[in-house]
Design a protein around this motif. Structure first.
Motif, mmCIF file in Angstrom:
data_model
loop_
_atom_site.group_PDB
_atom_site.id
_atom_site.type_symbol
_atom_site.label_atom_id
_atom_site.label_comp_id
_atom_site.label_asym_id
_atom_site.label_seq_id
_atom_site.Cartn_x
_atom_site.Cartn_y
_atom_site.Cartn_z
ATOM 1 N N PHE A 94 16.499 10.044 -7.478
ATOM 2 C CA PHE A 94 16.258 8.721 -8.238
ATOM 3 C C PHE A 94 14.804 9.754 -9.062
ATOM 4 N N ALA A 95 14.187 8.828 -8.141
ATOM 5 C CA ALA A 95 12.849 9.126 -8.791
ATOM 6 C C ALA A 95 12.271 10.440 -9.232
ATOM 7 N N ASP A 96 12.982 12.045 -8.592
ATOM 8 C CA ASP A 96 12.510 13.547 -9.662
ATOM 9 C C ASP A 96 13.212 13.142 -11.136
ATOM 10 N N PHE A 97 14.509 12.613 -11.118
ATOM 11 C CA PHE A 97 15.245 12.589 -12.932
ATOM 12 C C PHE A 97 14.586 11.061 -13.403
ATOM 13 N N LEU A 98 13.745 10.208 -13.363
ATOM 14 C CA LEU A 98 13.345 9.597 -13.824
ATOM 15 C C LEU A 98 11.769 10.098 -14.467
ATOM 16 N N LYS A 99 10.995 10.935 -13.690
ATOM 17 C CA LYS A 99 10.208 11.146 -14.234
ATOM 18 C C LYS A 99 10.673 12.813 -15.741
ATOM 19 N N THR A 100 11.494 12.681 -15.756
ATOM 20 C CA THR A 100 12.120 13.980 -16.892
ATOM 21 C C THR A 100 12.816 13.515 -18.146
ATOM 22 N N ALA A 101 13.831 12.055 -17.282
ATOM 23 C CA ALA A 101 14.594 11.458 -17.978
ATOM 24 C C ALA A 101 14.083 10.576 -19.546
ATOM 25 N N LYS A 102 14.804 10.732 -20.947
ATOM 26 C CA LYS A 102 14.132 10.016 -21.655
ATOM 27 C C LYS A 102 15.000 8.615 -21.825
ATOM 28 N N LEU A 103 14.288 8.015 -20.946
ATOM 29 C CA LEU A 103 15.058 6.244 -21.117
ATOM 30 C C LEU A 103 14.998 5.099 -22.442
ATOM 31 N N GLU A 104 14.845 5.670 -23.314
ATOM 32 C CA GLU A 104 15.141 4.909 -24.587
ATOM 33 C C GLU A 104 16.833 5.082 -24.563
ATOM 34 N N ALA A 130 0.524 -0.999 -0.238
ATOM 35 C CA ALA A 130 0.044 0.047 0.361
ATOM 36 C C ALA A 130 1.168 1.125 0.072
ATOM 37 N N GLU A 131 2.166 1.272 0.767
ATOM 38 C CA GLU A 131 2.962 2.692 0.890
ATOM 39 C C GLU A 131 4.130 2.210 -0.984
ATOM 40 N N ASN A 132 4.162 1.394 -1.353
ATOM 41 C CA ASN A 132 5.086 1.941 -2.344
ATOM 42 C C ASN A 132 3.831 1.453 -3.563
ATOM 43 N N ALA A 133 3.138 1.479 -4.145
ATOM 44 C CA ALA A 133 2.208 1.729 -5.277
ATOM 45 C C ALA A 133 2.375 2.507 -5.613
ATOM 46 N N LYS A 134 2.719 3.237 -5.148
ATOM 47 C CA LYS A 134 2.754 4.931 -6.333
ATOM 48 C C LYS A 134 3.485 4.828 -7.658
ATOM 49 N N VAL A 135 3.081 4.792 -8.566
ATOM 50 C CA VAL A 135 3.941 4.905 -10.454
ATOM 51 C C VAL A 135 4.114 6.074 -9.832
ATOM 52 N N VAL A 136 5.456 5.772 -10.394
ATOM 53 C CA VAL A 136 6.611 6.978 -10.534
ATOM 54 C C VAL A 136 6.166 7.014 -12.046
ATOM 55 N N VAL A 137 6.700 6.342 -12.987
ATOM 56 C CA VAL A 137 6.921 6.684 -14.295
ATOM 57 C C VAL A 137 6.206 5.031 -15.489
ATOM 58 N N PRO A 184 5.478 -0.635 -15.511
ATOM 59 C CA PRO A 184 5.393 1.195 -14.390
ATOM 60 C C PRO A 184 6.838 0.538 -13.271
ATOM 61 N N ILE A 185 7.120 2.013 -13.244
ATOM 62 C CA ILE A 185 8.106 2.031 -12.050
ATOM 63 C C ILE A 185 7.518 2.317 -10.858
ATOM 64 N N THR A 186 7.963 2.242 -9.735
ATOM 65 C CA THR A 186 6.440 3.253 -9.063
ATOM 66 C C THR A 186 7.691 3.208 -7.833
ATOM 67 N N LYS A 187 7.061 3.660 -6.714
ATOM 68 C CA LYS A 187 8.225 3.967 -5.299
ATOM 69 C C LYS A 187 8.550 2.998 -5.337
ATOM 70 N N GLY A 188 8.144 1.873 -5.184
ATOM 71 C CA GLY A 188 8.490 1.019 -4.882
ATOM 72 C C GLY A 188 9.954 0.227 -5.236
ATOM 73 N N SER A 189 10.259 0.049 -6.302
ATOM 74 C CA SER A 189 11.079 -0.126 -7.613
ATOM 75 C C SER A 189 11.946 0.008 -7.561
ATOM 76 N N ILE A 190 11.852 2.174 -7.012
ATOM 77 C CA ILE A 190 13.360 2.222 -6.758
ATOM 78 C C ILE A 190 13.844 2.151 -5.807
ATOM 79 N N ILE A 191 12.799 2.064 -4.553
ATOM 80 C CA ILE A 191 13.347 1.437 -3.340
ATOM 81 C C ILE A 191 14.416 0.472 -3.319
ATOM 82 N N ALA A 192 13.585 -0.301 -4.152
ATOM 83 C CA ALA A 192 14.721 -1.456 -4.098
ATOM 84 C C ALA A 192 15.657 -1.220 -5.479
#
Length: 689
Positions: free
Chosen positions: A557-567, A354-361, A421-429
């Motif tokens: 890292f989460a903030d950067f992922l929001k605008t990064a061109k992952l390709e 519940a705490e880490n399901a928030k989607v970042v990307v 999706p990249i979530t808060k939980g996957s970033i913390i992982a």
């Protein structure tokens, strides 16, 4: 060990041991008499009963790193046992009436996955209390949430945390050993269980977490405690036939030989006091699956990591050597989980999810590889994007713009999956340690030394002893948590060369112009990194300059992922920042660059997708090209890592650690040719993990 010295040691210890053990005080002020009954060390006379004829079974785990939840592959086979099935396995074995069963762990139990980290490992400690563990060794990652949390584990657990070689202010922080007696009516079934912790802990956790903590020589401390126990036993007419050494030492080739579990096993096999006794070394730290006998009575076993296996060592009646095996995850696919533990795990997981399901990307178009055997060895796309996040923050987050950013491969713990999706939980992982971003002031020489250390690991070899090669045909480095992933710099290196000569050239990005310029050894630079490395973690003692600190790395890292061109990060191993290249090819590229523009003398190899020399403008001549003998400014390293580490540990120096990759030319001029020869010999020694 010679027989005369052992007899002298036993005689002197026999006189002192009763008083020492009766008044033993732990480092936090707790006396042995104040410890809970399960943790109290008692040496009493053996009861006058017949000797047991039952088998002895030791079940053990190590380096679980918070794998609370069972995991399965696409075929439905269990790949990570998880705590509910682990409890079932332990319960089934312990219920067998034809054997005495001991349950132990060799450390690194609480930290690892975010689901465990979210409670700083405390929820897993409560689960372990329900599994009837008898003892646990202290691993380096037990310190990851701070010294206060380690002491809290001692309060939560209803079984002892053991470490014979961990000291504060001259007193042991933990109990050195415990004696487990499964049946007090039976003679000969007692287990003497001793714990020992890797001295690498001083750099394998955040240095601030072990301030004032001293890790003494493992072999010396274990042998010392054995002598104390045997002397005390002799004084009261007791005899112990079973010794279990819980060692968080490992057998990594990057660990100094003196600190390896295999070295401890060899020393125990040579210890005359233990002749005719069963001795088993249950090891951890290196995440290896290994079983091996030493001498006539020492059995070594390590069961990998992450609950892929449960170790099992079986002793038949009167056998001195045990039969070590592994209970694999696949073999328990159909095992019914323990219902009580399953309910506890579900409760923890529901709260965490519940705490880490928030989607970042919303979706990642690429896989970002955090595989241990990749991110600790060479440049990876995950390492690049995390380092880019630090670099990006470093342009506005501190008083000065950062010139470059680095993060250690050992701090990147998980892969980000493609098409998910990249979530808060996957970033913390990926970044589970709670590190913060730091910017430190360094010199060009510090940077040179830093990359020399990063690229200083020994080389991988296959089962035939032949070098394992990377995609460029160059020898591949052995995995090291201290391998640096970088942004804002380009480092050219050749692994065919000796460790201290591998760095061929370094270029640093000018944050104002965006152009890469050769490293100036005398210039001041601003380095963005994590606070672990900034404090000298992983042995980066050349760092540690003036520091500014920012937010947590996972937030950056989460903030950067929001605008990064992952390709842009599709290539798993780009070889465009930490560039593996032969010296010959490097020199050809240097010449090619000169031919393009004879007025510039800057290394700029072609063929590695670097900016065109013609578009970069004039730059200063670099101060050093590391691998060119006629331009070398390196000094020989200090005495070998092993010699330094062993000598320091035995003298009980604070945070005794091997210093790898140190380069100090002033020492040669001060101390003369003799030290130079010693340093040159040290070049060939194995560096730390």
């Amino acid at each position: 060990m010679k027989k005369k010295s052992i007899m002298f040691s036993l005689a002197s210890t026999a006189l002192l041991a009763p008083a020492l053990l009766a008044n033993h005080v732990l480092a936090d002020g707790t006396t042995a008499d104040e410890m809970p009954p399960v943790s109290r060390t008692e040496i009493t006379a053996n009861p006058a009963t017949v000797e047991t004829d039952k088998d002895v079974v030791i079940l053990h785990t190590n380096d679980v790193h918070g794998r609370i939840v069972e995991e399965k592959n696409r075929n439905g086979e269990t790949t990570v046992i998880g705590d509910a099935k682990l409890a079932a396995v332990l319960e089934e074995e312990s219920a067998k009436t034809d054997q005495h069963t001991l349950v132990v762990d060799a450390g690194d139990a609480f930290q690892g996955l975010p689901i465990s980290n979210s409670s700083k490992g405390e929820e897993r400690a409560k689960i372990l209390n329900e599994m009837n563990y008898d003892a646990m060794a202290v691993g380096n990652h037990e310190f990851d949430f701070g010294l206060g949390e380690v002491k809290k584990y001692k309060e939560i657990l209803n079984f002892p945390l053991l470490s014979t070689n961990t000291y504060i202010n001259g007193a042991r922080l933990f109990e050195a050993y415990t004696i487990v007696d499964k049946d007090k009516t039976v003679k000969g079934d007692e287990f003497v269980v001793i714990g020992v912790t890797t001295p690498e802990t001083a750099t394998k956790t955040h240095p601030k977490n072990v301030e004032g903590v001293e890790f003494r020589d493992p072999v010396d401390e274990v042998n010392k405690v054995i002598a104390e126990i045997e002397a005390k036993a002799a004084a009261v007419g007791a005899e112990y036939k079973n010794y279990v050494i819980l060692a968080h030492l490992g057998v990594d080739s990057t660990t100094p030989v003196a600190w390896r579990g295999s070295t401890l096993a060899e020393a125990l096999a040579a210890n005359e006091v233990l002749k005719g006794k069963r001795v088993v070394v249950i090891d951890g730290h290196s995440h290896t699956v290994e079983s091996k006998p030493y001498g006539t009575n020492v059995t070594y076993n390590q069961t990998g990591s992450y609950l892929h296996n449960v170790g099992k060592v079986t002793y038949k009646t009167k056998d001195l050597l045990g039969n070590p095996t592994q209970i694999t995850a696949k073999s328990v696919t159909n095992t019914v989980p323990n219902a009580k533990i399953e309910a506890l795990v579900k409760q923890i997981k529901d709260k965490y999810d519940a705490e880490n399901a928030k989607v970042v990307v919303e979706n990642s178009p690429v896989e970002l590889s955090g595989d241990r055997e990749n991110v600790r060895v060479r440049e990876t796309n995950l390492g690049n994007i995390v380092a880019d996040a630090l670099y990006d923050y470093g342009q506005t987050g501190f008083a000065h713009k950062s010139h470059l950013a680095v993060t250690n491969g050992g701090g990147l713990r998980e892969t980000i999956a493609k098409d998910k999706p990249i979530t808060k939980g996957s970033i913390i992982a990926v970044l589970p340690f709670g590190n913060i971003i730091s910017q430190i002031t360094v010199t060009g020489q510090n940077i040179q030394d830093m990359f020399t250390k990063s690229l200083g690991s020994i080389l991988q070899v296959d089962q035939d002893g032949k070098p394992v090669l990377d995609q460029n045909g160059q020898p591949l480095l052995e995995a090291s948590g201290g391998f640096l992933q970088i942004s804002g710099a380009k480092v050219y290196y050749d692994t065919n060369l000796p460790a201290e000569k591998r760095v061929l050239g370094i270029e640093i990005k000018d944050p104002e112009t965006g152009k890469y310029e050769p490293l100036d050894l005398t210039k001041t630079y601003y380095l963005a990194t994590n606070d672990f490395l900034a404090a000298g973690g992983d042995g980066y003692t050349m760092l540690g300059g003036a520091r500014e600190e920012g937010p947590s790395m996972d937030e950056v890292f989460a903030d950067f992922l929001k605008t990064a061109k992952l390709e842009d990060y599709a290539d798993v191993n780009p070889n465009r920042r930490t560039i593996s290249i032969s010296q010959a090819d490097y020199e050809k590229m240097l010449q090619q660059g000169k031919d393009e523009n004879p007025n510039e003398d800057l290394p700029n190899p072609g063929g590695v997708e670097l900016p065109s020399r013609r578009n970069r403008g004039p730059v200063a001549k670099p101060a050093v090209y590391g691998a060119q003998a006629n331009q070398m400014t390196y000094a020989a390293p200090k005495a070998s890592a092993l010699a330094t580490a062993t000598a320091t540990a035995k003298s009980s120096s604070k945070n005794a650690l091997p210093e790898t990759g140190s380069k100090d030319s002033a020492l040669l001029s001060i101390f003369g040719a003799s030290l130079a020869l010693l340093g040159l010999a040290g070049m060939k020694k194995t560096e730390d993990k």
